[in-house]
Scaffold this motif. Structure first.
Motif, mmCIF file in Angstrom:
data_model
loop_
_atom_site.group_PDB
_atom_site.id
_atom_site.type_symbol
_atom_site.label_atom_id
_atom_site.label_comp_id
_atom_site.label_asym_id
_atom_site.label_seq_id
_atom_site.Cartn_x
_atom_site.Cartn_y
_atom_site.Cartn_z
ATOM 1 N N ILE A 290 0.837 -1.195 0.000
ATOM 2 C CA ILE A 290 0.000 0.000 0.000
ATOM 3 C C ILE A 290 0.873 1.245 0.000
ATOM 4 C CG2 ILE A 290 -1.668 1.335 1.364
ATOM 5 C CD1 ILE A 290 -2.711 -1.363 2.445
ATOM 6 N N ALA A 291 0.454 2.237 -0.773
ATOM 7 C CA ALA A 291 1.143 3.525 -0.812
ATOM 8 C C ALA A 291 0.259 4.602 -0.187
ATOM 9 C CB ALA A 291 1.491 3.913 -2.242
ATOM 10 N N LEU A 292 0.877 5.529 0.520
ATOM 11 C CA LEU A 292 0.166 6.645 1.132
ATOM 12 C C LEU A 292 0.652 7.963 0.534
ATOM 13 C CD1 LEU A 292 0.220 5.587 4.902
ATOM 14 C CD2 LEU A 292 -1.540 5.146 3.188
ATOM 15 N N PRO A 293 -0.275 8.869 0.212
ATOM 16 C CA PRO A 293 0.127 10.189 -0.277
ATOM 17 C C PRO A 293 0.601 11.057 0.877
ATOM 18 C CG PRO A 293 -2.262 10.068 -0.129
ATOM 19 C CD PRO A 293 -1.740 8.710 0.247
ATOM 20 N N GLN B 212 10.224 14.978 3.367
ATOM 21 C CA GLN B 212 11.132 13.840 3.217
ATOM 22 C C GLN B 212 11.296 13.076 4.527
ATOM 23 O OE1 GLN B 212 12.494 12.482 0.453
ATOM 24 N NE2 GLN B 212 11.247 13.962 -0.663
ATOM 25 N N GLN B 213 11.355 13.793 5.649
ATOM 26 C CA GLN B 213 11.454 13.125 6.949
ATOM 27 C C GLN B 213 10.216 12.289 7.232
ATOM 28 O OE1 GLN B 213 12.621 17.083 8.858
ATOM 29 N NE2 GLN B 213 13.607 15.638 10.242
ATOM 30 N N VAL B 214 9.063 12.848 6.910
ATOM 31 C CA VAL B 214 7.815 12.124 7.142
ATOM 32 C C VAL B 214 7.714 10.921 6.213
ATOM 33 C CG1 VAL B 214 5.295 12.287 6.989
ATOM 34 C CG2 VAL B 214 6.612 14.136 8.059
ATOM 35 N N MET B 215 8.113 11.084 4.963
ATOM 36 C CA MET B 215 8.088 9.960 4.022
ATOM 37 C C MET B 215 8.963 8.812 4.517
ATOM 38 S SD MET B 215 8.156 11.718 0.231
ATOM 39 C CE MET B 215 6.613 12.091 -0.619
ATOM 40 N N ALA B 216 10.119 9.125 5.076
ATOM 41 C CA ALA B 216 11.001 8.082 5.599
ATOM 42 C C ALA B 216 10.323 7.316 6.730
ATOM 43 C CB ALA B 216 12.314 8.704 6.079
ATOM 44 N N LEU B 217 9.578 8.019 7.574
ATOM 45 C CA LEU B 217 8.869 7.359 8.667
ATOM 46 C C LEU B 217 7.747 6.468 8.133
ATOM 47 C CD1 LEU B 217 8.645 7.134 11.778
ATOM 48 C CD2 LEU B 217 6.909 8.944 11.649
ATOM 49 N N VAL C 264 3.918 8.325 -1.890
ATOM 50 C CA VAL C 264 3.773 9.062 -3.134
ATOM 51 C C VAL C 264 3.677 10.539 -2.763
ATOM 52 C CG1 VAL C 264 2.231 9.559 -5.078
ATOM 53 C CG2 VAL C 264 2.662 7.193 -4.396
ATOM 54 N N ASP C 265 4.454 11.371 -3.433
ATOM 55 C CA ASP C 265 4.426 12.804 -3.158
ATOM 56 C C ASP C 265 3.068 13.356 -3.582
ATOM 57 O OD1 ASP C 265 4.794 15.582 -3.049
ATOM 58 O OD2 ASP C 265 6.915 15.414 -3.581
ATOM 59 N N ALA D 180 1.615 2.032 -5.212
ATOM 60 C CA ALA D 180 2.178 3.331 -5.584
ATOM 61 C C ALA D 180 1.845 3.752 -7.016
ATOM 62 C CB ALA D 180 3.694 3.317 -5.382
ATOM 63 N N ALA D 181 2.008 2.851 -7.974
ATOM 64 C CA ALA D 181 1.791 3.231 -9.367
ATOM 65 C C ALA D 181 0.344 3.667 -9.598
ATOM 66 C CB ALA D 181 2.147 2.069 -10.292
#
Length: 240
Positions: free
Chosen positions: A149-152, A162-167, A176-177, A200-201
């Motif tokens: 699963i991907a989260l926006p 970027q810090q939040v994406m790493a978490l 996904v940005d 993600a895709a």
């Protein structure tokens, strides 16, 4: 990491469970005081705290309370907190089930998280709003797992995002940005990305198909979709 969570509801508790299981140190706060959080602490492994303590605790702070309660937070909640500490906003607007009418959000002039950001006086990063708490706690998978699963993740501050994406990745989800905060309407209730648990895709394609500027027609459609979702949730007896 040291992480503060303000809000001990479904999402806050799910995050606390996962974060402590990964070895992070977590303070968790609610509106009634740390003495009321014994059961939450036992379940999650997080340490009860006041909102001030959680806001000042560590490297990331999560604000995950009902949207209607955001204006009730202390105006100086983040006073003195380093600008380098990202603040995550998980909020959703539920006018029928919980929040009542908030004119700025009905008009579409602001996204939910822009409204939160204005009240907090602090840049926020929006994530964890479009996944169920139970899924957040249980459906994280190792990187590279098919169908992960991907989260926006939306926000105006590149470093904080970027810090939040790493978490998020550490919690077991692709990221996904989601663009800047004004574009975060694309992950709000009523949109195709809400509670969809896409890889993600597919999520990237869906966000791209919506464009970046919300049209009047899109706003009206997503409000109607969300109203129908709320009615269905009410009929099912779902509590927020």
């Amino acid at each position: 990491m040291k992480i503060g969570i303000i809000g001990a509801g479904f999402i806050g508790s799910a995050l606390a469970v996962r974060l402590t299981s990964l070895g992070h140190s977590v303070l968790i706060a609610n509106s009634r005081g740390p003495e009321t959080l014994g059961e939450v602490a036992q379940k999650t492994g997080a340490t009860p705290a006041t909102a001030y303590e959680a806001a000042r605790y560590g490297e990331i702070t999560v604000v995950t309370i009902p949207l209607k309660n955001i204006p009730e937070l202390p105006k100086d909640l983040f006073e003195g907190v380093s600008a380098g500490v990202p603040v995550i906003d998980t909020s959703n607007y539920y006018p029928m089930l919980r929040d009542g009418q908030i004119p700025e959000l009905e008009s579409g002039d602001l996204t939910e998280s822009e409204w939160v950001q204005a009240h907090l006086g602090r840049p926020v990063v929006k994530v964890f709003n479009n996944i169920l708490a139970d899924d957040l706690e249980k459906l994280g998978k190792p990187a590279g797992t098919p169908g992960r699963i991907a989260l926006p993740v939306a926000g105006d501050e590149a470093v904080a995002k970027q810090q939040v994406m790493a978490l998020v990745e550490e919690l077991g989800f692709d990221t996904v940005d989601g663009g800047n905060l004004h574009e975060s309407w694309r992950q709000q209730p009523g949109t195709p990305c809400y509670l969809a648990n896409m890889p993600a895709a597919e999520l990237q394609q869906q966000l791209a198909s919506l464009g970046t500027v919300r049209t009047d027609a899109q706003h009206a459609q997503f409000l109607a979709n969300h109203a129908a979702q709320e009615k269905q949730m009410a009929a099912q007896g779902i509590k927020l």
